[in-house]
Write an enzyme that holds these catalytic residues in place. Structure first.
Site, short mmCIF file in Angstrom:
data_model
loop_
_atom_site.label_atom_id
_atom_site.label_comp_id
_atom_site.label_asym_id
_atom_site.label_seq_id
_atom_site.Cartn_x
_atom_site.Cartn_y
_atom_site.Cartn_z
N CYS A 1 0.81 -1.21 0.00
CA CYS A 1 0.00 0.00 0.00
C CYS A 1 0.85 1.27 0.00
CB CYS A 1 -0.94 0.01 1.20
SG CYS A 1 -1.98 -1.47 1.30
N HIS B 1 -2.89 6.86 2.89
CA HIS B 1 -3.40 5.60 2.36
C HIS B 1 -4.81 5.38 2.91
CE1 HIS B 1 -4.17 1.52 1.46
NE2 HIS B 1 -3.85 1.03 2.65
N ASN C 1 -10.45 0.20 0.27
CA ASN C 1 -8.99 0.16 0.30
C ASN C 1 -8.49 -0.36 -1.03
OD1 ASN C 1 -6.29 -0.58 0.65
ND2 ASN C 1 -6.57 -1.34 2.72
#
Length: 314
Positions: A113, A239, A270
């Protein structure tokens, strides 16, 4: 040394919207449970014939068009991804071929990520060194390919999408020094389980404790390297892991009351390495961040890795 700036952005998401109620029909969960635990309401899911390359090329094409550059101007293409099935040629090479970029160096980068912010720093360093004049940096993920749809603790989180940035060399640097690193002893905190069919897995509570305990200092360090404090920021794009994590993090940063905090996780879920450029591109498109405004980009993920820098909005 000269620096570089983000001159244009672009993003792309699949058409299919997967709601919390849709998930509740296939796994033991509910809209109320998902919103309370994660803040997520919807996510986008790519079709079986949509690949990471498709998502990356669509976002990159929009960024390149917005920059007003010819494909031949691009000297570096890098794609941050952890979900791509293709190993060789790289996704970056495939994107370059689709966009007609003739001779750029092209490579993929897997830092989970944290990938986009890591790739952004690598491209910035290359432009500072004179290795290219313009670069295309992309974060693209098809996380639905690595989702365990029977695990309610993870399947409610993940979505697909891509975001891209065009960087150009500039005397007036618009990308600050990167604060980056990793803690390999926590490598299992966020991972793809190494099986024939890889599956996303994480230690949710461990990640939450680490982010809220360690990441505020990393954010402050990124600001310090740029000669700023968090109070000077006009925006923060972290993030998009989980709304609770984002809110717990920004509460510790003493931001200006007017600072814009990205919350694209609510509608996109996500999207791993795609989440920072996807959220940033949307904020700029909606003109919620003025040109030249200092914005902190901050990402964390598998490894356990992190990267962050202050950038000027295009």
């Amino acid at each position: 040394m000269p620096g570089s700036r983000i001159t244009a952005l672009g993003h792309h998401q699949p058409d299919r919207v997967l709601t919390n109620d849709d998930l509740a029909a296939v796994v033991d969960t509910s809209d109320e449970w998902i919103r309370r635990r994660t803040g997520i309401a919807t996510r986008r899911i790519a079709g079986p014939d949509e690949s990471v390359t498709d998502l990356a090329a669509a976002a990159a094409g929009k960024a390149l068009a917005a920059a007003g550059l010819d494909p031949s101007d691009i000297g570096l293409v890098t794609v941050a991804t952890c979900s791509a099935v293709d190993r060789c040629p790289s996704i970056a090479a495939q994107v370059a071929a689709r966009l007609g970029i003739p001779s750029a160096v092209a490579f993929d980068l897997n830092n989970g990520c944290a990938g986009f912010c890591t790739a952004l720093a690598c491209a910035d360093h290359a432009l500072r060194a004179g290795a290219a004049r313009h670069a295309l940096v992309i974060g693209a993920e098809k996380m639905s390919d690595v989702t365990d749809w029977t695990d309610r603790s993870t399947c409610v989180l993940l979505g697909d999408g891509a975001g891209a940035a065009v960087l150009s060399a500039a005397e007036d640097a618009g990308i600050g020094p990167v604060a980056w690193g990793s803690d390999p002893t926590r490598g299992n905190a966020v991972r793809l389980v190494d099986e024939w069919q890889p599956r996303f897995a994480q230690e949710g509570q461990a990640v939450f404790r680490w982010v809220t305990g360690e990441l505020p200092d990393i954010a402050r360090r990124a600001c310090e390297l740029a000669g700023l404090t968090p109070a000077d920021l006009v925006g923060v794009v972290t993030h998009q892991a989980n709304l609770r994590i984002i809110e717990a993090l920004v509460r510790q940063l003493d931001l200006s009351p007017d600072a814009v905090v990205a919350q694209d996780v609510v509608e996109s879920g996500n999207t791993s390495a795609a989440s920072v450029p996807l959220a940033l591109s949307k904020l700029v498109q909606r003109r919620e961040l003025p040109p030249g405004a200092p914005v902190l980009l901050l990402a964390f993920g598998g490894g356990l890795s992190w990267a962050g820098q202050v950038v000027s909005c295009p």
